[in-house]
Design an enzyme around this catalytic site. Structure first.
Site, short mmCIF file in Angstrom:
data_model
loop_
_atom_site.label_atom_id
_atom_site.label_comp_id
_atom_site.label_asym_id
_atom_site.label_seq_id
_atom_site.Cartn_x
_atom_site.Cartn_y
_atom_site.Cartn_z
N LYS A 221 22.65 -26.20 -19.07
CA LYS A 221 22.80 -26.83 -17.75
C LYS A 221 24.26 -27.00 -17.36
O LYS A 221 25.13 -27.12 -18.22
CB LYS A 221 22.05 -28.17 -17.74
CG LYS A 221 20.53 -27.93 -17.63
CD LYS A 221 19.74 -29.18 -17.48
CE LYS A 221 18.25 -28.81 -17.42
NZ LYS A 221 17.39 -30.00 -17.49
N ARG A 255 14.32 -29.30 -25.55
CA ARG A 255 13.86 -28.15 -24.75
C ARG A 255 15.04 -27.19 -24.58
O ARG A 255 16.01 -27.54 -23.92
CB ARG A 255 13.35 -28.65 -23.40
CG ARG A 255 12.81 -27.54 -22.48
CD ARG A 255 12.36 -28.14 -21.15
NE ARG A 255 11.87 -27.13 -20.23
CZ ARG A 255 12.65 -26.40 -19.44
NH1 ARG A 255 13.95 -26.56 -19.45
NH2 ARG A 255 12.12 -25.48 -18.64
C1 YH5 Z 1 14.10 -30.85 -18.40
O1 YH5 Z 1 15.25 -31.24 -18.55
N1 YH5 Z 1 14.54 -28.74 -17.03
S1 YH5 Z 1 14.07 -26.54 -15.48
C2 YH5 Z 1 19.82 -25.14 -14.61
C3 YH5 Z 1 20.47 -24.37 -15.57
C4 YH5 Z 1 19.85 -24.10 -16.75
C5 YH5 Z 1 18.59 -24.58 -16.99
C6 YH5 Z 1 22.38 -24.04 -14.23
N2 YH5 Z 1 12.40 -28.20 -16.76
C7 YH5 Z 1 13.77 -29.67 -17.67
O2 YH5 Z 1 16.06 -25.63 -17.41
N3 YH5 Z 1 11.43 -30.03 -18.03
C8 YH5 Z 1 13.68 -27.89 -16.48
O3 YH5 Z 1 21.72 -23.86 -15.42
C9 YH5 Z 1 12.45 -29.31 -17.51
N4 YH5 Z 1 13.03 -31.55 -18.90
C10 YH5 Z 1 11.75 -31.15 -18.73
N5 YH5 Z 1 10.78 -31.90 -19.25
C11 YH5 Z 1 15.83 -26.59 -15.28
C12 YH5 Z 1 16.56 -25.84 -16.33
C13 YH5 Z 1 17.93 -25.35 -16.03
C14 YH5 Z 1 18.55 -25.62 -14.85
#
Ligand code: YH5
Length: 273
Positions: A221, A255
């Site tokens: 993230k 996760r």
């Molecule tokens: C979470 O924290 N996150 S989707 C932006 C990124 C990289 C990855 C800019 N679903 C979570 O993974 N479910 C997501 O780089 C989730 N907890 C739970 N329970 C977002 C994501 C991501 C966003």
């Protein structure tokens, strides 16, 4: 401590790794249904081989500014993958969706857990989980994905996120979802500035103190980017640090995208715990 999800019992005495399986048309494929399903299955099996304890299957991106997909589109992406995986692998399969109809059909297809970024606030979502034996993750988000990063605002981010999670936990318990099926998640990056995300990580013990197992998603993230404008692939060392720090502060499920590296890093923590 054990976590009940569908036909599985997860042992939370050591941190568990949830591998991310995105079922979205890939730039390397023709974007057709068959290749989208098969690439996702191939990726899921790789994550299992790397040591994933759970797989999280999602068909709609909840990244800031992501385009929403229709119900039918989301179903056609995730259901074939959940059906196949629940027959093929021996780990719990989580469905990453806030839509009650996706939850219902995913559970029928063999999903063992619901990962809901809206914490079962959509009409009908509580009943679908309550009338099954699946586990659930209740996540905090301020606003909606398309606009949540424009102007996140809290007077105290840690206490407000904590209060929200305590409230959603009570609602879930009142609906008959038992304590041993519920995970809580601060929702890193979901309607939070960098400073607010850092405050949540720094004070994660305050959320551990609620007494429910925590799931944390910090993998790749943007809060982890050290150089402004860097791309996701450069965030591995920071993602590993975030997973280990979270686990040391009591998080039970991490996760992540990079399962092998995370499992290896967490094994050092497990060895001293
Ligand atoms: C979470 O924290 N996150 S989707 C932006 C990124 C990289 C990855 C800019 N679903 C979570 O993974 N479910 C997501 O780089 C989730 N907890 C739970 N329970 C977002 C994501 C991501 C966003």
């Amino acid at each position: 401590m054990n976590y009940q999800c569908g036909k599985y019992q997860l042992n939370l005495n050591r941190p568990q790794v949830m591998g991310i399986v995105n079922v979205t048309p890939d730039s390397f494929s023709d974007g057709g249904q068959f290749s989208t399903t098969n690439l996702a299955l191939e990726h899921a099996l790789k994550l299992i081989a790397e040591g994933a304890d759970i797989l999280d299957v999602g068909g709609e991106s909840t990244r800031p500014g992501a385009v929403p997909v229709s119900l039918d589109q989301e179903l056609s992406r995730v259901i074939p993958v959940i059906e196949a995986l629940s027959q093929l692998v021996m780990v719990p399969i989580s469905i990453d969706s806030y839509k009650p109809e996706v939850m219902r059909l995913a559970i029928a297809a063999g999903a063992d857990m619901v990962n809901d970024v809206r914490a079962l606030q959509e009409q009908g979502a509580l009943d679908i989980v309550a009338n099954s034996n699946v586990g659930v993750c209740l996540m905090h988000m301020q606003g909606k994905p398309d606009t949540m990063q424009i102007a996140p605002s809290y007077s105290n981010v840690v206490s407000e996120v904590k209060q929200f999670l305590v409230d959603r936990l009570s609602v879930a318990l009142a609906h008959g979802i038992t304590k041993n099926r519920i995970l809580l998640d601060p929702g890193f990056g979901f309607g939070k500035t960098r400073a607010q995300n850092i405050a949540l990580l720094k004070e994660l013990e305050q959320l551990t103190a609620i007494g429910q197992p925590l799931l944390v998603g910090l993998s790749r993230k943007s809060v982890l980017s050290v150089i402004s404008g860097d791309d996701d692939s450069q965030r591995l060392p920071a993602s590993i640090a975030a997973a280990v720090i979270s686990a040391m502060k009591g998080a039970k499920i991490l996760r992540v995208h990079d399962v092998k590296a995370t499992v290896e890093a967490l094994s050092v923590l497990t060895a001293i715990q």
